[in-house]
Design a protein around this motif. Structure first.
Motif, short mmCIF file in Angstrom:
data_model
loop_
_atom_site.label_atom_id
_atom_site.label_comp_id
_atom_site.label_asym_id
_atom_site.label_seq_id
_atom_site.Cartn_x
_atom_site.Cartn_y
_atom_site.Cartn_z
N ALA A 44 90.74 55.89 65.06
CA ALA A 44 91.64 56.99 64.72
C ALA A 44 91.90 57.86 65.95
O ALA A 44 93.03 58.32 66.17
N LEU A 45 90.88 58.08 66.73
CA LEU A 45 91.02 58.88 67.95
C LEU A 45 91.96 58.19 68.94
O LEU A 45 92.83 58.84 69.55
N ILE A 46 91.83 56.90 69.08
CA ILE A 46 92.70 56.13 69.98
C ILE A 46 94.15 56.22 69.50
O ILE A 46 95.07 56.36 70.31
N GLN A 47 94.34 56.20 68.20
CA GLN A 47 95.69 56.34 67.65
C GLN A 47 96.26 57.73 67.96
O GLN A 47 97.43 57.86 68.33
N LYS A 48 95.43 58.77 67.85
CA LYS A 48 95.88 60.13 68.17
C LYS A 48 96.23 60.27 69.65
O LYS A 48 97.13 61.03 70.01
N LEU A 49 95.52 59.54 70.50
CA LEU A 49 95.80 59.55 71.94
C LEU A 49 97.05 58.74 72.27
O LEU A 49 97.61 58.89 73.35
N ASP A 50 97.45 57.85 71.36
CA ASP A 50 98.55 56.92 71.58
C ASP A 50 98.24 56.02 72.79
O ASP A 50 99.07 55.85 73.68
N PHE A 51 97.02 55.50 72.80
CA PHE A 51 96.51 54.64 73.87
C PHE A 51 96.25 53.24 73.32
O PHE A 51 96.04 53.06 72.13
N GLN A 52 96.17 52.30 74.25
CA GLN A 52 95.53 51.02 73.96
C GLN A 52 94.04 51.26 74.17
O GLN A 52 93.66 52.06 75.05
N PRO A 53 93.17 50.62 73.41
CA PRO A 53 91.72 50.88 73.55
C PRO A 53 91.21 50.79 74.98
O PRO A 53 90.39 51.61 75.40
N LEU A 54 91.68 49.83 75.75
CA LEU A 54 91.19 49.66 77.12
C LEU A 54 91.46 50.91 77.97
O LEU A 54 90.70 51.21 78.89
N SER A 55 92.51 51.65 77.66
CA SER A 55 92.84 52.86 78.42
C SER A 55 91.82 53.97 78.25
O SER A 55 91.78 54.90 79.04
N LEU A 56 91.00 53.88 77.21
CA LEU A 56 89.99 54.90 76.95
C LEU A 56 88.64 54.53 77.57
O LEU A 56 87.72 55.32 77.60
N VAL A 57 88.54 53.32 78.11
CA VAL A 57 87.28 52.83 78.67
C VAL A 57 87.12 53.33 80.11
O VAL A 57 88.04 53.22 80.92
N ARG A 58 85.93 53.83 80.41
CA ARG A 58 85.56 54.17 81.79
C ARG A 58 85.17 52.85 82.47
O ARG A 58 84.02 52.43 82.41
N GLN A 59 86.15 52.24 83.11
CA GLN A 59 85.98 50.88 83.62
C GLN A 59 85.14 50.78 84.89
O GLN A 59 84.82 49.68 85.33
N LYS A 60 84.73 51.91 85.45
CA LYS A 60 83.87 51.87 86.64
C LYS A 60 82.40 52.04 86.28
O LYS A 60 81.54 52.00 87.16
N GLU A 61 82.11 52.20 84.99
CA GLU A 61 80.71 52.31 84.55
C GLU A 61 80.02 50.96 84.73
O GLU A 61 80.60 49.90 84.48
N LYS A 62 78.77 51.01 85.12
CA LYS A 62 77.98 49.81 85.39
C LYS A 62 77.94 48.88 84.17
O LYS A 62 78.07 47.66 84.31
N ILE A 63 77.77 49.44 82.98
CA ILE A 63 77.72 48.62 81.75
C ILE A 63 78.99 47.80 81.61
O ILE A 63 78.95 46.62 81.27
N TRP A 64 80.14 48.43 81.86
CA TRP A 64 81.42 47.72 81.72
C TRP A 64 81.53 46.62 82.78
O TRP A 64 81.87 45.49 82.48
N ILE A 65 81.25 46.98 84.02
CA ILE A 65 81.40 46.03 85.12
C ILE A 65 80.50 44.82 84.93
O ILE A 65 80.93 43.67 85.09
N GLU A 66 79.26 45.05 84.55
CA GLU A 66 78.30 43.94 84.43
C GLU A 66 78.51 43.08 83.19
O GLU A 66 78.15 41.90 83.21
N ASN A 67 79.06 43.65 82.13
CA ASN A 67 79.12 42.91 80.87
C ASN A 67 80.51 42.56 80.36
O ASN A 67 80.64 41.62 79.57
N PHE A 68 81.54 43.30 80.78
CA PHE A 68 82.84 43.13 80.12
C PHE A 68 84.02 42.95 81.06
O PHE A 68 85.06 42.45 80.64
N LYS A 69 83.88 43.36 82.32
CA LYS A 69 85.00 43.29 83.25
C LYS A 69 85.49 41.85 83.38
O LYS A 69 84.70 40.92 83.47
N ASN A 70 86.81 41.70 83.38
CA ASN A 70 87.48 40.41 83.54
C ASN A 70 87.21 39.43 82.41
O ASN A 70 87.41 38.23 82.58
#
Length: 113
Positions: A44-70
């Motif tokens: 619901a929050l993402i809808q209020k932001l009018d974002f795609q979910p990926l736009s809300l992700v802090r993509q420089k966080e270690k968790i994201w880079i190590e587990n989900f990037k690319n």
């Protein structure tokens, strides 16, 4: 009422909260790292932001880079990842009614509230 999804360790988030306090408007602070949003709340929050979910992700966080990037993951999987690891949620988020913004730029927050 203004809601702010706040991380007290983040300078941008602290500055945004101070601006909201100084506005003397009614507000609620949501420490999303302690009380993370559910899947439905985050969707619901993402809808209020009018974002795609990926736009809300802090993509420089270690968790994201190590587990989900690319990796190919669906929007629902991205939302679930942020529910599981709320540190990945961009901050601060300011919500008024059915609209929300990322409050990193104080001029934008001032115009929004």
């Amino acid at each position: 009422m203004i809601q702010i999804y706040h991380n007290p360790r983040c300078g941008k988030s602290r500055n945004c909260l101070l601006l909201i306090k100084e506005s003397e408007k009614e507000y609620e602070v949501i420490n999303y790292l302690e009380n993370g949003p559910t899947f439905d709340e985050l969707a619901a929050l993402i809808q209020k932001l009018d974002f795609q979910p990926l736009s809300l992700v802090r993509q420089k966080e270690k968790i994201w880079i190590e587990n989900f990037k690319n990796k190919e993951i669906t929007n629902d999987e991205i939302i679930q990842t942020m529910v599981t690891y709320p540190i990945l949620i961009e901050r601060p988020i300011v919500v008024i009614g059915n609209k929300a913004i990322i409050g990193r730029e104080l001029d934008s927050v001032t115009a929004f509230i």
